[in-house]
Design a protein around this motif. Structure first.
Motif, PDB file in Angstrom:
ATOM      1  N   ASP A  57     -13.181  -5.017 -48.222  1.00 57.53           N
ATOM      2  CA  ASP A  57     -13.954  -5.703 -47.182  1.00 57.53           C
ATOM      3  C   ASP A  57     -14.148  -4.829 -45.947  1.00 57.53           C
ATOM      4  N   GLU A  58     -13.217  -3.930 -45.700  1.00 57.87           N
ATOM      5  CA  GLU A  58     -13.309  -3.023 -44.553  1.00 57.87           C
ATOM      6  C   GLU A  58     -14.116  -1.764 -44.878  1.00 57.87           C
ATOM      7  N   GLY A  59     -14.677  -1.692 -46.093  1.00 57.40           N
ATOM      8  CA  GLY A  59     -15.481  -0.536 -46.461  1.00 57.40           C
ATOM      9  C   GLY A  59     -14.665   0.674 -46.844  1.00 57.40           C
ATOM     10  N   MET A  60     -13.453   0.448 -47.351  1.00 59.68           N
ATOM     11  CA  MET A  60     -12.571   1.543 -47.741  1.00 59.68           C
ATOM     12  C   MET A  60     -12.180   1.439 -49.219  1.00 59.68           C
ATOM     13  N   PRO A  61     -13.166   1.548 -50.115  1.00 61.87           N
ATOM     14  CA  PRO A  61     -12.849   1.411 -51.533  1.00 61.87           C
ATOM     15  C   PRO A  61     -11.961   2.527 -52.068  1.00 61.87           C
ATOM     16  N   PHE A  62     -12.009   3.709 -51.472  1.00 60.91           N
ATOM     17  CA  PHE A  62     -11.121   4.793 -51.905  1.00 60.91           C
ATOM     18  C   PHE A  62      -9.664   4.378 -51.719  1.00 60.91           C
ATOM     19  N   HIS A  63      -9.384   3.740 -50.600  1.00 59.32           N
ATOM     20  CA  HIS A  63      -8.026   3.280 -50.322  1.00 59.32           C
ATOM     21  C   HIS A  63      -7.641   2.119 -51.243  1.00 59.32           C
ATOM     22  N   ALA A  64      -8.600   1.237 -51.542  1.00 56.25           N
ATOM     23  CA  ALA A  64      -8.337   0.147 -52.485  1.00 56.25           C
ATOM     24  C   ALA A  64      -7.999   0.717 -53.862  1.00 56.25           C
ATOM     25  N   HIS A  65      -8.691   1.774 -54.240  1.00 54.96           N
ATOM     26  CA  HIS A  65      -8.416   2.454 -55.512  1.00 54.96           C
ATOM     27  C   HIS A  65      -6.954   2.894 -55.571  1.00 54.96           C
ATOM     28  N   GLU A  66      -6.437   3.403 -54.452  1.00 52.87           N
ATOM     29  CA  GLU A  66      -5.039   3.850 -54.441  1.00 52.87           C
ATOM     30  C   GLU A  66      -4.070   2.681 -54.597  1.00 52.87           C
ATOM     31  N   VAL A  67      -4.416   1.521 -54.045  1.00 53.94           N
ATOM     32  CA  VAL A  67      -3.582   0.328 -54.208  1.00 53.94           C
ATOM     33  C   VAL A  67      -3.565  -0.073 -55.688  1.00 53.94           C
ATOM     34  N   PHE A  68      -4.744  -0.078 -56.320  1.00 49.65           N
ATOM     35  CA  PHE A  68      -4.810  -0.402 -57.744  1.00 49.65           C
ATOM     36  C   PHE A  68      -4.068   0.638 -58.581  1.00 49.65           C
ATOM     37  N   GLU A  69      -4.138   1.881 -58.169  1.00 50.89           N
ATOM     38  CA  GLU A  69      -3.444   2.936 -58.911  1.00 50.89           C
ATOM     39  C   GLU A  69      -1.934   2.714 -58.875  1.00 50.89           C
ATOM     40  N   ASP A  70      -1.395   2.272 -57.739  1.00 52.32           N
ATOM     41  CA  ASP A  70       0.031   1.950 -57.670  1.00 52.32           C
ATOM     42  C   ASP A  70       0.386   0.855 -58.670  1.00 52.32           C
ATOM     43  N   GLU A  79      -0.657  -4.682 -68.725  1.00 49.91           N
ATOM     44  CA  GLU A  79      -1.608  -4.853 -67.627  1.00 49.91           C
ATOM     45  C   GLU A  79      -2.180  -3.543 -67.120  1.00 49.91           C
ATOM     46  N   ARG A  80      -1.742  -2.449 -67.653  1.00 47.67           N
ATOM     47  CA  ARG A  80      -2.185  -1.152 -67.117  1.00 47.67           C
ATOM     48  C   ARG A  80      -3.696  -0.976 -67.171  1.00 47.67           C
ATOM     49  N   GLU A  81      -4.316  -1.405 -68.263  1.00 48.53           N
ATOM     50  CA  GLU A  81      -5.774  -1.258 -68.373  1.00 48.53           C
ATOM     51  C   GLU A  81      -6.503  -2.146 -67.373  1.00 48.53           C
ATOM     52  N   LEU A  82      -5.928  -3.290 -67.054  1.00 45.59           N
ATOM     53  CA  LEU A  82      -6.509  -4.168 -66.035  1.00 45.59           C
ATOM     54  C   LEU A  82      -6.562  -3.437 -64.695  1.00 45.59           C
ATOM     55  N   TRP A  83      -5.428  -2.909 -64.255  1.00 39.94           N
ATOM     56  CA  TRP A  83      -5.354  -2.236 -62.962  1.00 39.94           C
ATOM     57  C   TRP A  83      -6.151  -0.935 -62.970  1.00 39.94           C
ATOM     58  N   ARG A  84      -6.165  -0.263 -64.084  1.00 43.05           N
ATOM     59  CA  ARG A  84      -6.949   0.969 -64.190  1.00 43.05           C
ATOM     60  C   ARG A  84      -8.436   0.650 -64.086  1.00 43.05           C
ATOM     61  N   GLY A  85      -8.875  -0.415 -64.729  1.00 40.14           N
ATOM     62  CA  GLY A  85     -10.271  -0.824 -64.640  1.00 40.14           C
ATOM     63  C   GLY A  85     -10.659  -1.192 -63.217  1.00 40.14           C
ATOM     64  N   LEU A  86      -9.784  -1.898 -62.511  1.00 43.25           N
ATOM     65  CA  LEU A  86     -10.051  -2.241 -61.120  1.00 43.25           C
ATOM     66  C   LEU A  86     -10.104  -0.987 -60.249  1.00 43.25           C
ATOM     67  N   ALA A  87      -9.208  -0.034 -60.531  1.00 44.04           N
ATOM     68  CA  ALA A  87      -9.231   1.239 -59.795  1.00 44.04           C
ATOM     69  C   ALA A  87     -10.543   1.972 -60.043  1.00 44.04           C
ATOM     70  N   GLN A  88     -11.036   1.941 -61.277  1.00 41.14           N
ATOM     71  CA  GLN A  88     -12.301   2.608 -61.587  1.00 41.14           C
ATOM     72  C   GLN A  88     -13.468   1.936 -60.868  1.00 41.14           C
ATOM     73  N   ALA A 112     -15.887  -1.715 -65.636  1.00 37.11           N
ATOM     74  CA  ALA A 112     -16.272  -3.011 -66.216  1.00 37.11           C
ATOM     75  C   ALA A 112     -15.868  -3.074 -67.678  1.00 37.11           C
ATOM     76  N   GLY A 113     -16.047  -1.984 -68.396  1.00 36.80           N
ATOM     77  CA  GLY A 113     -15.651  -1.941 -69.805  1.00 36.80           C
ATOM     78  C   GLY A 113     -14.150  -2.107 -69.985  1.00 36.80           C
ATOM     79  N   ALA A 114     -13.369  -1.500 -69.103  1.00 35.75           N
ATOM     80  CA  ALA A 114     -11.904  -1.613 -69.188  1.00 35.75           C
ATOM     81  C   ALA A 114     -11.441  -3.038 -68.912  1.00 35.75           C
ATOM     82  N   LEU A 115     -12.207  -3.782 -68.119  1.00 33.92           N
ATOM     83  CA  LEU A 115     -11.830  -5.164 -67.794  1.00 33.92           C
ATOM     84  C   LEU A 115     -12.223  -6.166 -68.873  1.00 33.92           C
ATOM     85  N   ALA A 116     -13.180  -5.796 -69.714  1.00 39.68           N
ATOM     86  CA  ALA A 116     -13.717  -6.737 -70.714  1.00 39.68           C
ATOM     87  C   ALA A 116     -12.647  -7.443 -71.546  1.00 39.68           C
TER      88      ALA A 116
END
Length: 159
Positions: A57-70, A79-88, A112-116
């Motif tokens: 929401d703050e326009g920092m998707p790179f930082h959100a990616h790092e949260v998902f990567e954790d 659940e790894r593919e779920l979080w990896r898909g969100l990171a992607q 999107a494919g990883a989340l399917a």
């Protein structure tokens, strides 16, 4: 002699200490940047989603990616593919906002494919169908060339 000095962390590993902007791009030394997202934080899934949504929401998707990567690295194997898909998806939005009309769409579609496989379960209230539709629509739009505003394009993670 032209000696190139690399930034190192406390263990001596290469670590770029340059400040970064909200999209994770390096800035010149001495320039004020956006605080880096701490790495290796173990959060609950709900904390992960809340923190990632705040960053998106703050326009920092790179930082959100790092949260998902954790979450991807510390979460249960199933659940790894779920979080990896969100990171992607987050890094795809990052590239789209940087004007990368090839990499942005590719990562959005890959995410999107990883989340399917999680669509039926909708774990943690994540709107898998909504995120997949968002990713496909944004990927199609970005391929035609417009750079997007990351905050304006931030998806809703939960339905």
């Amino acid at each position: 002699m032209n000696e190139t000095r690399r930034d190192r962390d406390a263990e001596g590993r290469a670590h770029n200490a340059r400040p970064r902007d909200g999209l994770g791009r390096p800035l010149p030394y001495g320039t004020p940047g956006v605080a880096r997202q701490p790495e290796g934080i173990v959060r609950t899934p709900r904390e992960t989603l809340a923190e990632a949504q705040r960053l998106l929401d703050e326009g920092m998707p790179f930082h959100a990616h790092e949260v998902f990567e954790d979450a991807w690295k510390s979460g249960p194997e199933g659940e790894r593919e779920l979080w990896r898909g969100l990171a992607q998806l987050a890094v795809g939005l990052t590239h789209a906002a940087r004007g990368n009309i090839t990499g942005g769409p590719r990562l959005l579609r890959r995410g999107a494919g990883a989340l399917a496989p999680f669509a039926e379960a909708a774990p943690y209230g994540i709107s898998i169908a909504g995120l997949s539709a968002w990713a496909q629509e944004l990927a199609d739009r970005v391929e035609s060339g417009p750079t997007v505003d990351a905050a304006a394009e931030a998806p809703r993670l939960r339905g």
